[in-house]
Motif scaffolding. Structure first.
Motif, short mmCIF file in Angstrom:
data_model
loop_
_atom_site.label_atom_id
_atom_site.label_comp_id
_atom_site.label_asym_id
_atom_site.label_seq_id
_atom_site.Cartn_x
_atom_site.Cartn_y
_atom_site.Cartn_z
N LEU A 104 0.75 -1.25 0.11
CA LEU A 104 -0.04 -0.04 0.00
C LEU A 104 0.87 1.21 -0.20
O LEU A 104 0.50 2.27 -0.71
N GLN A 105 1.93 1.40 0.69
CA GLN A 105 2.90 2.43 0.80
C GLN A 105 3.44 2.74 -0.53
O GLN A 105 3.53 3.68 -1.03
N ALA A 106 3.76 1.42 -1.34
CA ALA A 106 4.40 1.62 -2.76
C ALA A 106 3.30 2.27 -3.89
O ALA A 106 3.59 2.71 -4.58
N MET A 107 2.07 1.92 -3.34
CA MET A 107 1.14 2.66 -4.42
C MET A 107 0.88 3.86 -4.14
O MET A 107 0.33 4.73 -5.02
N GLY A 108 1.15 4.41 -3.03
CA GLY A 108 1.42 6.00 -2.64
C GLY A 108 -0.17 6.54 -2.77
O GLY A 108 -0.31 7.68 -3.13
N ARG A 109 -1.15 5.91 -2.58
CA ARG A 109 -2.62 6.55 -2.41
C ARG A 109 -3.00 6.34 -1.11
O ARG A 109 -2.68 5.41 -0.22
N ASP A 110 -3.90 7.30 -0.80
CA ASP A 110 -4.72 7.12 0.74
C ASP A 110 -6.11 6.59 0.10
O ASP A 110 -6.55 6.51 -1.09
N GLY A 111 -6.71 5.68 1.12
CA GLY A 111 -8.00 5.06 0.97
C GLY A 111 -8.22 3.86 0.08
O GLY A 111 -9.19 3.66 -0.60
N VAL A 112 -6.98 3.58 -0.18
CA VAL A 112 -6.94 2.18 -1.10
C VAL A 112 -7.86 1.19 -0.30
O VAL A 112 -7.77 0.83 0.83
N ALA A 113 -8.63 0.47 -1.07
CA ALA A 113 -9.56 -0.71 -0.55
C ALA A 113 -8.92 -1.85 -0.31
O ALA A 113 -7.92 -2.41 -1.06
N ALA A 114 -9.16 -2.53 0.82
CA ALA A 114 -8.76 -3.98 1.11
C ALA A 114 -9.59 -4.95 1.44
O ALA A 114 -10.78 -4.33 1.93
N PHE A 115 -9.49 -6.26 0.94
CA PHE A 115 -10.55 -7.24 1.06
C PHE A 115 -10.05 -8.37 1.71
O PHE A 115 -9.06 -8.90 1.44
N THR A 116 -11.07 -9.09 2.75
CA THR A 116 -10.73 -10.19 3.42
C THR A 116 -11.81 -11.08 3.58
O THR A 116 -13.00 -10.61 3.71
N ILE A 117 -11.52 -12.32 3.35
CA ILE A 117 -12.73 -13.07 3.77
C ILE A 117 -12.47 -13.97 4.89
O ILE A 117 -11.23 -14.26 5.31
N GLY A 118 -13.45 -14.01 5.74
CA GLY A 118 -13.38 -14.91 7.07
C GLY A 118 -14.31 -16.13 7.06
O GLY A 118 -15.31 -16.17 6.30
N PHE A 119 -14.15 -16.91 8.05
CA PHE A 119 -15.13 -17.95 8.17
C PHE A 119 -15.70 -18.09 9.54
O PHE A 119 -15.42 -17.97 10.43
N GLU A 120 -17.23 -18.67 9.44
CA GLU A 120 -17.81 -18.78 10.41
C GLU A 120 -17.42 -19.83 11.35
O GLU A 120 -16.98 -20.84 11.02
N ASP A 121 -17.20 -19.38 12.71
CA ASP A 121 -16.93 -20.43 13.64
C ASP A 121 -15.46 -21.18 13.45
O ASP A 121 -15.39 -22.07 13.87
N ASN A 122 -14.76 -20.46 12.76
CA ASN A 122 -13.25 -20.97 12.54
C ASN A 122 -12.27 -20.00 12.88
O ASN A 122 -11.93 -19.33 12.09
N GLU A 123 -11.89 -20.13 14.29
CA GLU A 123 -11.14 -19.12 14.68
C GLU A 123 -9.54 -19.10 14.11
O GLU A 123 -8.84 -18.31 13.96
N ARG A 124 -9.42 -20.48 13.81
CA ARG A 124 -7.92 -20.79 13.62
C ARG A 124 -7.79 -20.20 12.09
O ARG A 124 -6.44 -19.80 11.98
N ASP A 125 -8.45 -20.29 11.17
CA ASP A 125 -8.44 -19.75 9.88
C ASP A 125 -8.73 -18.33 9.44
O ASP A 125 -8.65 -17.83 8.37
N ASP A 126 -9.52 -17.72 10.50
CA ASP A 126 -10.30 -16.42 10.31
C ASP A 126 -9.17 -15.50 10.70
O ASP A 126 -8.70 -15.31 11.70
N GLU A 127 -8.67 -14.70 9.46
CA GLU A 127 -7.65 -13.64 9.67
C GLU A 127 -8.41 -12.03 9.59
O GLU A 127 -7.64 -11.34 9.30
N ILE A 128 -9.65 -12.01 9.79
CA ILE A 128 -10.26 -10.72 9.67
C ILE A 128 -9.66 -9.61 10.56
O ILE A 128 -9.47 -8.39 10.33
N VAL A 129 -9.64 -10.18 11.66
CA VAL A 129 -9.04 -9.27 12.84
C VAL A 129 -7.53 -8.53 12.31
O VAL A 129 -7.46 -7.38 12.45
N TYR A 130 -6.79 -9.56 12.23
CA TYR A 130 -5.50 -9.12 11.55
C TYR A 130 -5.49 -8.20 10.46
O TYR A 130 -4.57 -7.28 10.14
N ALA A 131 -6.34 -8.66 9.47
CA ALA A 131 -6.54 -7.88 8.34
C ALA A 131 -6.77 -6.44 8.56
O ALA A 131 -6.31 -5.48 7.70
N ARG A 132 -7.99 -6.30 9.31
CA ARG A 132 -8.35 -5.19 9.56
C ARG A 132 -7.18 -4.18 10.34
O ARG A 132 -7.10 -2.98 9.83
#
Length: 204
Positions: A1-29
Motif C-alpha cells: 500500500l505504501q508503494a501504491m502511494g495512495r490514501d484510501g486504497v480498498a482492502a478485502f478479506t474473507i473470514g469463516f464462520e466459527d473457525n477462529e484458526r483460519d479467520d484472519e479478519i481481525v489481523y487484516a483489519r
C-alpha cells in the motif's frame, strides 16, 4: 500500500464462520488500518459453500484439492462489487515457511534419530488418525528430502496410485519429476530451502 502511494486504497478479506484458526479478519483489519486502507470483510459459512459449489466447479474447470481456491472465488466476487483490479495477498507462506510442512522438514533429522519411532508408522496408518497426521508420519520417515516432499504433498500415495491407475496413466501423472527438477535447481540450499523454492515455483 505504501508503494501504491495512495490514501484510501480498498482492502478485502474473507473470514469463516466459527473457525477462529483460519479467520484472519481481525489481523487484516489491523493491517489495513496501519496503512490507511479502507477495509472490507466478508464472512462465509457452510451454507454459502453449498449454494455456490456448482458455479464454483464450473468456473474452475478442473479438480483442485486445495479448499482455499473456493474462498478465493468468494473473495474475487466480493471485491468485484467495489473495484475492477486487485493485488493479491496470497503467496507469503510458500517462500517464508508459513505452513506446518516446513516445520516437519526441520524436525525430520531429529525424528529419524529417535530409535523405533519410524516403526510407529504402520500403527498410525491403521489408526483413526486424521490424514494430516498420517501424511506427516509418511513424510518424516523418509531419509531423502525429495521423497519427504512427495509424501507430505500427496493425498494419494504412490502405493495407492499403482493399485488404482494403469501404468501408462500413472507415468503421465507423475508429480515426482517436477519436484526433482525444482530441487535440482538449488542443490546448494538446505533441504528446507529446497522445499521453499519448490513450493514457490509449483504453488505460485
Amino acid at each position: 500500500l505504501q508503494a501504491m502511494g495512495r490514501d484510501g486504497v480498498a482492502a478485502f478479506t474473507i473470514g469463516f464462520e466459527d473457525n477462529e484458526r483460519d479467520d484472519e479478519i481481525v489481523y487484516a483489519r489491523e493491517t489495513a488500518a496501519m496503512f490507511g486502507a479502507k477495509h472490507h470483510a466478508l464472512t462465509i459459512g457452510p451454507d454459502d459453500y453449498a449454494r455456490s459449489f456448482d458455479r464454483y466447479a464450473e468456473t474452475l474447470e478442473e479438480p483442485v484439492l486445495n479448499d482455499s481456491a473456493m474462498a478465493t472465488n468468494f473473495l474475487s466476487a466480493f471485491a468485484r462489487e467495489h473495484v475492477k483490479v486487485v493485488l493479491s495477498g496470497q503467496g507469503a507462506d510458500e517462500p517464508l515457511a508459513g505452513y506446518d510442512r516446513f516445520k516437519g522438514e526441520l524436525l525430520s533429522p531429529a525424528f529419524q534419530r529417535v530409535p523405533g519411532l519410524s516403526r510407529l508408522r504402520p500403527l498410525v496408518e491403521r489408526s483413526q488418525a486424521n490424514e494430516k497426521l498420517k501424511r506427516a508420519f509418511r513424510s518424516l520417515s523418509e531419509p531423502d528430502d525429495i521423497a519427504r516432499a512427495l509424501r507430505i504433498y500427496a493425498v494419494f500415495q504412490e502405493e495407492d496410485k499403482r493399485r488404482l491407475l494403469r501404468a501408462d496413466f500413472a507415468r503421465a501423472a507423475d508429480v515426482a519429476a517436477p519436484v526433482r527438477r525444482w530441487h535440482a535447481d538449488v542443490p546448494h540450499l538446505s533441504p528446507l530451502g529446497r522445499m521453499l523454492y519448490t513450493d514457490t515455483r509449483m504453488w505460485l
